[in-house]
Design an enzyme around this catalytic site. Sequence first.
Site, mmCIF file in Angstrom:
data_model
loop_
_atom_site.group_PDB
_atom_site.id
_atom_site.type_symbol
_atom_site.label_atom_id
_atom_site.label_comp_id
_atom_site.label_asym_id
_atom_site.label_seq_id
_atom_site.Cartn_x
_atom_site.Cartn_y
_atom_site.Cartn_z
ATOM 1 N N ARG A 76 0.958 -1.204 -0.095
ATOM 2 C CA ARG A 76 -0.159 -0.082 0.162
ATOM 3 C C ARG A 76 0.888 1.085 0.006
ATOM 4 O O ARG A 76 1.624 1.499 0.794
ATOM 5 C CB ARG A 76 -0.868 0.046 1.448
ATOM 6 C CG ARG A 76 -1.792 -1.202 1.222
ATOM 7 C CD ARG A 76 -2.706 -1.205 2.652
ATOM 8 N NE ARG A 76 -3.141 -2.785 2.746
ATOM 9 C CZ ARG A 76 -4.303 -2.972 2.123
ATOM 10 N NH1 ARG A 76 -4.927 -2.541 1.130
ATOM 11 N NH2 ARG A 76 -4.752 -4.476 2.477
ATOM 12 N N SER A 109 -6.479 0.835 -5.272
ATOM 13 C CA SER A 109 -5.361 0.708 -6.461
ATOM 14 C C SER A 109 -5.868 1.187 -7.452
ATOM 15 O O SER A 109 -5.059 1.799 -8.078
ATOM 16 C CB SER A 109 -4.855 -0.662 -6.553
ATOM 17 O OG SER A 109 -4.480 -1.300 -5.026
ATOM 18 N N ILE A 131 -10.219 -9.708 -2.124
ATOM 19 C CA ILE A 131 -11.139 -10.688 -1.824
ATOM 20 C C ILE A 131 -12.517 -10.089 -1.301
ATOM 21 O O ILE A 131 -13.427 -10.796 -1.197
ATOM 22 C CB ILE A 131 -10.420 -11.491 -0.617
ATOM 23 C CG1 ILE A 131 -10.188 -10.726 0.692
ATOM 24 C CG2 ILE A 131 -9.185 -12.254 -1.057
ATOM 25 C CD1 ILE A 131 -9.919 -11.590 1.798
ATOM 26 N N ASP A 132 -12.276 -8.621 -1.239
ATOM 27 C CA ASP A 132 -13.576 -8.039 -0.405
ATOM 28 C C ASP A 132 -14.712 -8.251 -1.289
ATOM 29 O O ASP A 132 -16.009 -7.984 -1.039
ATOM 30 C CB ASP A 132 -13.370 -6.751 -0.305
ATOM 31 C CG ASP A 132 -12.080 -6.590 0.708
ATOM 32 O OD1 ASP A 132 -11.475 -5.547 0.856
ATOM 33 O OD2 ASP A 132 -11.722 -7.610 1.449
ATOM 34 N N MET A 174 -12.687 -11.364 6.890
ATOM 35 C CA MET A 174 -12.584 -10.035 6.173
ATOM 36 C C MET A 174 -13.496 -9.619 5.392
ATOM 37 O O MET A 174 -14.746 -10.152 5.162
ATOM 38 C CB MET A 174 -11.239 -10.536 5.631
ATOM 39 C CG MET A 174 -10.093 -10.375 6.553
ATOM 40 S SD MET A 174 -8.530 -10.508 5.266
ATOM 41 C CE MET A 174 -7.322 -10.243 6.536
ATOM 42 N N GLY A 175 -13.155 -8.517 4.742
ATOM 43 C CA GLY A 175 -14.054 -7.884 3.859
ATOM 44 C C GLY A 175 -13.971 -6.393 3.944
ATOM 45 O O GLY A 175 -14.689 -5.530 2.933
ATOM 46 N N ALA A 191 -25.021 -20.392 9.619
ATOM 47 C CA ALA A 191 -25.049 -19.655 10.757
ATOM 48 C C ALA A 191 -26.361 -19.069 11.430
ATOM 49 O O ALA A 191 -27.319 -19.221 10.538
ATOM 50 C CB ALA A 191 -24.433 -18.288 10.008
ATOM 51 N N GLN A 260 -7.356 -15.828 4.943
ATOM 52 C CA GLN A 260 -8.528 -15.872 3.765
ATOM 53 C C GLN A 260 -7.755 -15.105 2.430
ATOM 54 O O GLN A 260 -8.366 -15.243 1.680
ATOM 55 C CB GLN A 260 -9.656 -14.880 4.459
ATOM 56 C CG GLN A 260 -10.291 -15.611 5.423
ATOM 57 C CD GLN A 260 -11.224 -14.611 6.331
ATOM 58 O OE1 GLN A 260 -12.385 -14.111 5.818
ATOM 59 N NE2 GLN A 260 -10.329 -13.621 7.165
HETATM 60 O O1 F6P Z 1 -8.696 -5.404 1.033
HETATM 61 C C1 F6P Z 1 -8.374 -6.898 1.422
HETATM 62 C C2 F6P Z 1 -8.257 -7.014 2.925
HETATM 63 O O2 F6P Z 1 -7.782 -8.332 3.206
HETATM 64 C C3 F6P Z 1 -9.371 -6.649 3.808
HETATM 65 O O3 F6P Z 1 -10.431 -7.523 3.753
HETATM 66 C C4 F6P Z 1 -8.809 -6.347 5.048
HETATM 67 O O4 F6P Z 1 -9.500 -5.463 5.767
HETATM 68 C C5 F6P Z 1 -7.359 -5.693 4.715
HETATM 69 O O5 F6P Z 1 -7.208 -6.098 3.474
HETATM 70 C C6 F6P Z 1 -6.373 -5.847 5.503
HETATM 71 O O6 F6P Z 1 -5.160 -5.045 5.287
HETATM 72 P P1 F6P Z 1 -3.725 -5.327 5.489
HETATM 73 O O7 F6P Z 1 -3.415 -6.614 4.692
HETATM 74 O O8 F6P Z 1 -3.003 -4.177 5.377
HETATM 75 O O9 F6P Z 1 -3.725 -5.843 7.222
#
Ligand code: F6P
Length: 328
Positions: A76, A109, A131-132, A174-175, A191, A260
């Site tokens: 990032r 990105s 993956i989001d 995640m997401g 669930a 994930q």
């Molecule tokens: O955007 C993908 C992701 O895995 C999100 O689901 C999660 O909140 C974030 O990246 C985690 O970011 P990092 O890998 O910088 O901890």
Amino acid sequence: MTSKIKKIGVLTSGGDSPGMNAAVRAVVRSAEFHKIDCFGIYKGYEGLISDDIKKLNARSVKNIVNKGGTILKSARCLDFKTSEGRLKAKQTLDKYEIDSLVVIGGNGSLEGGKIFEEEHGIKFVGIPGTIDNDLAGTRCSLGYDTALNTATEAIDKIRDTAISHHRLFLVEVMGRDAGFIALNTGLAIGAQEILIPEVNMSSENLINSLKRSKSAGKTSTIVVVAEGDKTGDSVFQLANMIEEKLPKYEVRVSVLGHMQRGGSPSCFDRVIGTQMGITAVESLLNGESRVMIGIQNGKINKTDLSKAIKGKSKINKELLRMSKIMNT
Ligand code: F6P
């Protein structure tokens, strides 16, 4: 195929996702197929600023289609958010005579690439690699299918021990601020409740649902919580609240986290990664720019970047209704 470009650069940026390597492989090989030089840019936009670039050919991307992660690494890059950083990036591209970019990444990105294109006229095509699944213009982003299967398998394992100990598990997935992973894995694993940021479920409704689960004599209970959900301050604070209000429940928390993002991409992600990579190169060769490649109704499509980035959520709330029927 009329080529309006000289050389292509490809990079992966933001959170990595399974299938990125399939897309990189497709970009490199289709560039070679169309006799266009292709350069790998390492560590996302950081590699543009630090000149971490290498010419690639068809053999450079052998044996990666089944590998998780990204051979180009990712990052990032805060410097790329500054005009000075983007100017430096442009100077690096000029050094290699690269005049077009394929960026594989998520919202941030692709947003960065859009600004770069506007500022410096670089031809730019995005591939939704996250993956989001929180980009509009595609039914699914690259890596989402694999992440769903990874999370589902993990929560099935949690179900085994929840049954053995008659426990309630809160499982965080995640997401970022989207609930796609939680919603689909929640339905897939049965669930009791699914907590997602797109729908505000009060803690009172959650407690009532858990009471129903107990009175129905269920031998285990799982609540899937999207990391962006706002029902509680955190999944741990939710667990404490439940223990206070429902002392009969033995509560545990499991945060799936970064596993994930890993693993060998599913067949689906390998196929769409290949389709998206080839389409990205052929779009650039056709003189197109500022589009994101997606897949909708089984067909590869293109969406203007301004519509794709953080577009209107396409969350299917019907799945929540069906989940409630299934937790009877
Ligand atoms: O955007 C993908 C992701 O895995 C999100 O689901 C999660 O909140 C974030 O990246 C985690 O970011 P990092 O890998 O910088 O901890």
